[in-house]
Design a protein around this motif. Structure first.
Motif: not given
Length: 383
Positions: A262-272, A281-299
């Motif tokens: 996910h983070i590699t894709d963000m780097i490539d998109e920004h470069k392009n 990446l701010g706190k919201k950006d990192v949080k969204r990445v972890l959610e998209d990757c399947g982090a648990s609701d509790e965590n």
């Protein structure tokens, strides 16, 4: 500063392009004493000598933004009235001719530089008549509205070279070569002020460290008296801990792989997109990445607090500080496997007969110590 702006200044640090007429500095011995001071007129040096010295200064503008080159911001109060900012302005405005300001800078560096080895503090001041650019982004050398005057400072180890035997072609003889003191590439340094939007910004400076693991926080704070950003290596370590704490259940290979992708894709998109501003990446950006990757609701619910503890609530991270987009690594106590990220699917984890394995898919081109081998199916014993 953007990478393009840094490159524009770097291109000036050559014998035939900059307006540096004198180089100033001092030699600091192992007792943290100034053993010698110097003022070197550039015009008195040979072309080779001046270029070698300019290469040292140029190194202070090398490396990656957010990793080796750290943006330092001054508060309004510091710019209006502070000892540290006045000192830097005096150095710049006097073009390093203010002896009192020079010695004050030396004292700040010597009192904070973490070594007992010998080193050299090395400074130059340049004035750049900044050319305007056309609508096609081409420089117009004869059209300028901005004079950018800045100071470059490099702190370089001085190391004793080895003795040896040398061959002298002029008389076809071999003779012993004695040990000598050689100036090494800078460990740290800075540029003041910043070159933002291709103009002078006295509210910022650029601080250099040779590698992500170097921690010259004390030196930066001694010079600028402002909060020093977290070093890149510490950011990466904290991010790794954050991933492990946010993973669903026990942290799996698939989860870490997904975060990396996910983070590699963000780097490539920004470069392009060819944006000049670096990707952060701010706190919201990192949080969204972890959610998209399947982090648990509790965590995820506990994520905000964990992020604030690890980095600080408003801290933005350079993705290049927290992952290596060109490498994916799997490590055990005895074996390390490195693979380009695009091929990370060739690895998988599995439990076979109660034993945990990291499996590598191998179809063709397998070599052992440089020798090509074949992998055949083993015969199965009849049950």
């Amino acid at each position: 500063m953007t990478e393009n702006e840094i490159s524009e200044i770097r291109r000036r640090i050559k014998h035939d392009k900059n307006n540096i007429t004198k180089l100033k500095g001092c030699y600091v011995n192992s007792k943290k004493e100034i053993a010698a001071e110097f003022t070197q007129t550039v015009g008195m040096l040979s072309l080779e000598e001046s270029e070698n010295l300019f290469k040292i200064l140029k190194k202070t503008l090398s490396g990656r933004l957010g990793r080796n080159l750290i943006d330092i911001s001054f508060s309004n109060a510091q710019v209006e009235d502070s000892e540290e900012h006045r000192l830097l302005m005096r150095l710049r405005d006097s073009e390093l001719e203010d002896s009192e300001a020079l010695h004050a800078l030396y004292e700040r560096i010597i009192g904070s530089f973490p070594t007992d080895d010998c080193y050299m503090i090395f400074l130059g001041c340049d004035s750049y008549d900044v050319p305007n650019k056309s609508k096609n982004d081409e420089e117009m050398p004869d059209d300028s509205d901005e004079m950018f005057r800045y100071v470059l400072c490099s702190v370089c180890p001085v190391k004793l070279t080895r003795t040896g035997i040398g061959f002298f072609a002029e008389d076809l003889s071999f003779r012993n070569i004695g040990a000598d003191m050689a100036i090494s590439a800078p460990e740290t340094g800075f540029m003041f002020p910043s070159f933002d939007d291709r103009s002078t910004n006295i509210y910022n400076a650029l601080f250099y460290t040779r590698s992500a693991g170097d921690d010259y926080k004390q030196t930066a704070e001694a010079i600028f008296n402002t909060e020093y950003p977290m070093p890149a290596q510490e950011q990466r370590d904290n991010f790794r801990n954050l991933i492990a704490e946010t993973a669903p259940g026990e942290c799996s290979y698939e989860f870490v792989q997904s975060v990396h992708e996910h983070i590699t894709d963000m780097i490539d998109e920004h470069k392009n997109s060819r944006q000049e501003e670096p990707l952060l990446l701010g706190k919201k950006d990192v949080k969204r990445v972890l959610e998209d990757c399947g982090a648990s609701d509790e965590n995820i619910a506990a994520f905000d607090e964990k992020y604030d503890t690890a980095f600080g609530e408003k801290t933005e991270l350079s993705p290049l500080n927290i992952i290596d987009p060109k490498q994916f690594e799997v490590k055990t106590p005895d074996v390390t496997i490195k693979v380009i990220p695009e091929k990370s699917y060739l690895l998988e984890t599995r439990i076979i007969n109660g034993t945990k394995y990291v499996l590598i898919r191998a179809e063709e081109g397998v070599e052992v110590n440089g020798v090509g081998i074949s992998i055949s199916e083993e015969s199965q014993e009849e049950q």
